[in-house]
Design a protein around this motif. Structure first.
Motif, PDB file in Angstrom:
ATOM      1  N   THR A   1      19.921  17.125 -13.388  1.00 19.44           N
ATOM      2  CA  THR A   1      19.293  16.866 -12.093  1.00 19.44           C
ATOM      3  C   THR A   1      17.910  16.287 -12.313  1.00 19.44           C
ATOM      4  O   THR A   1      17.179  16.727 -13.214  1.00 19.44           O
ATOM      5  N   THR A   2      17.572  15.313 -11.501  1.00 16.13           N
ATOM      6  CA  THR A   2      16.229  14.740 -11.557  1.00 16.13           C
ATOM      7  C   THR A   2      15.778  14.432 -10.134  1.00 16.13           C
ATOM      8  O   THR A   2      16.598  14.310  -9.232  1.00 16.13           O
ATOM      9  N   SER A   3      14.490  14.340  -9.947  1.00 18.06           N
ATOM     10  CA  SER A   3      13.968  13.964  -8.634  1.00 18.06           C
ATOM     11  C   SER A   3      12.955  12.839  -8.821  1.00 18.06           C
ATOM     12  O   SER A   3      12.373  12.676  -9.893  1.00 18.06           O
ATOM     13  N   PHE A   4      12.775  12.061  -7.777  1.00 19.99           N
ATOM     14  CA  PHE A   4      11.843  10.939  -7.826  1.00 19.99           C
ATOM     15  C   PHE A   4      11.448  10.580  -6.404  1.00 19.99           C
ATOM     16  O   PHE A   4      12.071  11.012  -5.435  1.00 19.99           O
ATOM     17  N   THR A   5      10.407   9.783  -6.291  1.00 16.57           N
ATOM     18  CA  THR A   5       9.915   9.328  -4.994  1.00 16.57           C
ATOM     19  C   THR A   5       9.984   7.813  -4.937  1.00 16.57           C
ATOM     20  O   THR A   5       9.545   7.135  -5.866  1.00 16.57           O
ATOM     21  N   VAL A   6      10.554   7.282  -3.868  1.00 12.23           N
ATOM     22  CA  VAL A   6      10.555   5.844  -3.606  1.00 12.23           C
ATOM     23  C   VAL A   6       9.408   5.583  -2.635  1.00 12.23           C
ATOM     24  O   VAL A   6       9.362   6.166  -1.553  1.00 12.23           O
ATOM     25  N   LEU A   7       8.472   4.737  -3.049  1.00 15.58           N
ATOM     26  CA  LEU A   7       7.307   4.444  -2.227  1.00 15.58           C
ATOM     27  C   LEU A   7       7.572   3.272  -1.302  1.00 15.58           C
ATOM     28  O   LEU A   7       8.327   2.359  -1.639  1.00 15.58           O
ATOM     29  N   GLN A   8       6.943   3.308  -0.141  1.00 17.21           N
ATOM     30  CA  GLN A   8       7.011   2.179   0.793  1.00 17.21           C
ATOM     31  C   GLN A   8       6.272   1.014   0.163  1.00 17.21           C
ATOM     32  O   GLN A   8       5.136   1.152  -0.266  1.00 17.21           O
ATOM     33  N   PRO A   9       6.913  -0.160   0.035  1.00 20.86           N
ATOM     34  CA  PRO A   9       6.209  -1.293  -0.547  1.00 20.86           C
ATOM     35  C   PRO A   9       5.066  -1.739   0.370  1.00 20.86           C
ATOM     36  O   PRO A   9       5.150  -1.583   1.581  1.00 20.86           O
ATOM     37  N   THR A  10       4.037  -2.239  -0.233  1.00 15.10           N
ATOM     38  CA  THR A  10       2.899  -2.706   0.552  1.00 15.10           C
ATOM     39  C   THR A  10       2.651  -4.177   0.272  1.00 15.10           C
ATOM     40  O   THR A  10       3.017  -4.697  -0.774  1.00 15.10           O
ATOM     41  N   GLN A  11       2.048  -4.805   1.239  1.00 13.60           N
ATOM     42  CA  GLN A  11       1.610  -6.174   1.057  1.00 13.60           C
ATOM     43  C   GLN A  11       0.098  -6.163   1.121  1.00 13.60           C
ATOM     44  O   GLN A  11      -0.489  -5.447   1.928  1.00 13.60           O
ATOM     45  N   GLU A  12      -0.519  -6.919   0.243  1.00 12.97           N
ATOM     46  CA  GLU A  12      -1.965  -6.966   0.213  1.00 12.97           C
ATOM     47  C   GLU A  12      -2.435  -8.383   0.475  1.00 12.97           C
ATOM     48  O   GLU A  12      -1.825  -9.341   0.023  1.00 12.97           O
ATOM     49  N   TYR A  13      -3.506  -8.482   1.235  1.00  8.68           N
ATOM     50  CA  TYR A  13      -4.082  -9.767   1.588  1.00  8.68           C
ATOM     51  C   TYR A  13      -5.579  -9.723   1.325  1.00  8.68           C
ATOM     52  O   TYR A  13      -6.219  -8.689   1.507  1.00  8.68           O
ATOM     53  N   GLU A  14      -6.107 -10.834   0.910  1.00  6.28           N
ATOM     54  CA  GLU A  14      -7.551 -10.978   0.778  1.00  6.28           C
ATOM     55  C   GLU A  14      -7.979 -12.113   1.683  1.00  6.28           C
ATOM     56  O   GLU A  14      -7.347 -13.175   1.697  1.00  6.28           O
ATOM     57  N   ILE A  15      -9.025 -11.883   2.444  1.00  5.49           N
ATOM     58  CA  ILE A  15      -9.538 -12.880   3.361  1.00  5.49           C
ATOM     59  C   ILE A  15     -10.982 -13.184   2.967  1.00  5.49           C
ATOM     60  O   ILE A  15     -11.769 -12.267   2.737  1.00  5.49           O
TER      61      ILE A  15
ATOM     62  N   GLY B   1      -9.584  -6.310  11.875  1.00  3.79           N
ATOM     63  CA  GLY B   1     -10.762  -5.696  11.278  1.00  3.79           C
ATOM     64  C   GLY B   1     -11.939  -6.639  11.348  1.00  3.79           C
ATOM     65  O   GLY B   1     -11.923  -7.627  12.088  1.00  3.79           O
ATOM     66  N   VAL B   2     -12.958  -6.334  10.549  1.00  5.72           N
ATOM     67  CA  VAL B   2     -14.188  -7.125  10.523  1.00  5.72           C
ATOM     68  C   VAL B   2     -14.505  -7.454   9.072  1.00  5.72           C
ATOM     69  O   VAL B   2     -14.414  -6.586   8.192  1.00  5.72           O
ATOM     70  N   LEU B   3     -14.870  -8.717   8.812  1.00  8.61           N
ATOM     71  CA  LEU B   3     -15.266  -9.133   7.472  1.00  8.61           C
ATOM     72  C   LEU B   3     -16.570  -8.444   7.078  1.00  8.61           C
ATOM     73  O   LEU B   3     -17.402  -8.137   7.922  1.00  8.61           O
ATOM     74  N   ASP B   4     -16.741  -8.208   5.770  1.00  3.07           N
ATOM     75  CA  ASP B   4     -17.957  -7.538   5.300  1.00  3.07           C
ATOM     76  C   ASP B   4     -19.132  -8.506   5.212  1.00  3.07           C
ATOM     77  O   ASP B   4     -19.048  -9.649   5.670  1.00  3.07           O
ATOM     78  N   SER B   5     -20.215  -8.041   4.585  1.00  9.13           N
ATOM     79  CA  SER B   5     -21.441  -8.832   4.497  1.00  9.13           C
ATOM     80  C   SER B   5     -21.288 -10.068   3.603  1.00  9.13           C
ATOM     81  O   SER B   5     -22.173 -10.923   3.585  1.00  9.13           O
ATOM     82  N   LYS B   6     -20.169 -10.171   2.880  1.00 10.25           N
ATOM     83  CA  LYS B   6     -19.909 -11.334   2.049  1.00 10.25           C
ATOM     84  C   LYS B   6     -18.816 -12.228   2.646  1.00 10.25           C
ATOM     85  O   LYS B   6     -18.290 -13.111   1.973  1.00 10.25           O
ATOM     86  N   GLY B   7     -18.439 -11.943   3.896  1.00  7.91           N
ATOM     87  CA  GLY B   7     -17.391 -12.714   4.545  1.00  7.91           C
ATOM     88  C   GLY B   7     -16.018 -12.428   3.984  1.00  7.91           C
ATOM     89  O   GLY B   7     -15.134 -13.268   3.998  1.00  7.91           O
ATOM     90  N   TYR B   8     -15.794 -11.205   3.502  1.00  9.46           N
ATOM     91  CA  TYR B   8     -14.599 -10.853   2.750  1.00  9.46           C
ATOM     92  C   TYR B   8     -13.932  -9.617   3.353  1.00  9.46           C
ATOM     93  O   TYR B   8     -14.600  -8.725   3.892  1.00  9.46           O
ATOM     94  N   ALA B   9     -12.595  -9.537   3.235  1.00  7.69           N
ATOM     95  CA  ALA B   9     -11.859  -8.331   3.601  1.00  7.69           C
ATOM     96  C   ALA B   9     -10.628  -8.228   2.712  1.00  7.69           C
ATOM     97  O   ALA B   9     -10.029  -9.235   2.337  1.00  7.69           O
ATOM     98  N   HIS B  10     -10.279  -7.014   2.349  1.00  8.57           N
ATOM     99  CA  HIS B  10      -9.049  -6.721   1.608  1.00  8.57           C
ATOM    100  C   HIS B  10      -8.203  -5.870   2.553  1.00  8.57           C
ATOM    101  O   HIS B  10      -8.624  -4.819   3.006  1.00  8.57           O
ATOM    102  N   VAL B  11      -6.982  -6.339   2.824  1.00  5.41           N
ATOM    103  CA  VAL B  11      -6.102  -5.678   3.767  1.00  5.41           C
ATOM    104  C   VAL B  11      -4.829  -5.272   3.050  1.00  5.41           C
ATOM    105  O   VAL B  11      -4.245  -6.047   2.316  1.00  5.41           O
ATOM    106  N   SER B  12      -4.391  -4.040   3.261  1.00  4.68           N
ATOM    107  CA  SER B  12      -3.152  -3.553   2.681  1.00  4.68           C
ATOM    108  C   SER B  12      -2.325  -2.960   3.808  1.00  4.68           C
ATOM    109  O   SER B  12      -2.841  -2.207   4.635  1.00  4.68           O
ATOM    110  N   ASP B  13      -1.033  -3.327   3.866  1.00  4.61           N
ATOM    111  CA  ASP B  13      -0.177  -2.853   4.944  1.00  4.61           C
ATOM    112  C   ASP B  13       1.246  -2.704   4.425  1.00  4.61           C
ATOM    113  O   ASP B  13       1.672  -3.514   3.614  1.00  4.61           O
ATOM    114  N   PRO B  14       1.988  -1.679   4.893  1.00  3.88           N
ATOM    115  CA  PRO B  14       3.388  -1.572   4.492  1.00  3.88           C
ATOM    116  C   PRO B  14       4.183  -2.770   4.938  1.00  3.88           C
ATOM    117  O   PRO B  14       3.880  -3.350   5.962  1.00  3.88           O
TER     118      PRO B  14
END
Length: 158
Positions: free
Chosen positions: A104-118, A145-158
């Motif tokens: 017997t073994t157990s494991f976890t399947v994670l929800q895949p995510t997509q990442e974006y950089e703006i 969302g709102v861009l940071d002080s460098k005009g940048y954002a990192h977004v991660s979503d399932p």
């Protein structure tokens, strides 16, 4: 409705992506067989000696059981087997039984995510700070969302 039923999202493009030739502009005629996504396939495999069958039972967000019949081999030969489980995100327990032995073994399947950089720059290359943004994902979700002080954002979503 199919997209909602099979993927959990109301975006019909998730069904059209599997069925080339059909779209919102050109929907499938009533009664047409369609391919729908139903989870990910996970390969499990193993080996045994002196066994004729393998029983596999899995429990989690998807459940099932199967018996694999193996070729008869000499007692000193090894039989290799594999099976694909259809899985969805969550915790699973898999039990494999062969010749009275249980593993017997157990494991976890994670929800895949997509990442974006703006990054938003003006024509001179200067960052545009504190600007609001909205991203509409293919699954219909809207991330804002709102861009940071460098005009940048990192977004991660399932």
């Amino acid at each position: 409705m199919l997209a909602q039923q099979y993927t959990g999202y109301k975006n019909a493009n998730l069904i059209y992506d599997y069925n080339l030739g059909f779209s919102r502009a050109k929907p499938a005629p009533v009664g047409t067989g369609l391919i729908v996504p139903n989870g990910w396939k996970l390969n499990i495999e193993g080996s045994c000696s002196n066994c004729r069958s393998i029983d596999i039972v899995w429990q989690g967000p998807t459940n099932g059981q199967i018996t694999l019949q193996l070729e008869k081999k000499r007692p000193d030969e090894i039989s290799f087997w594999q099976h694909y489980l259809v899985v969805k995100p969550g915790v699973y327990a898999v039990t494999v039984t062969a010749s009275g032995l249980v593993e017997t073994t157990s494991f976890t399947v994670l929800q895949p995510t997509q990442e974006y950089e703006i990054e938003l720059l003006d024509q001179a290359g200067n960052p545009q700070t504190n600007m609001g943004y909205k991203i509409r994902l293919r699954n219909g979700h809207v991330v804002s969302g709102v861009l940071d002080s460098k005009g940048y954002a990192h977004v991660s979503d399932p």
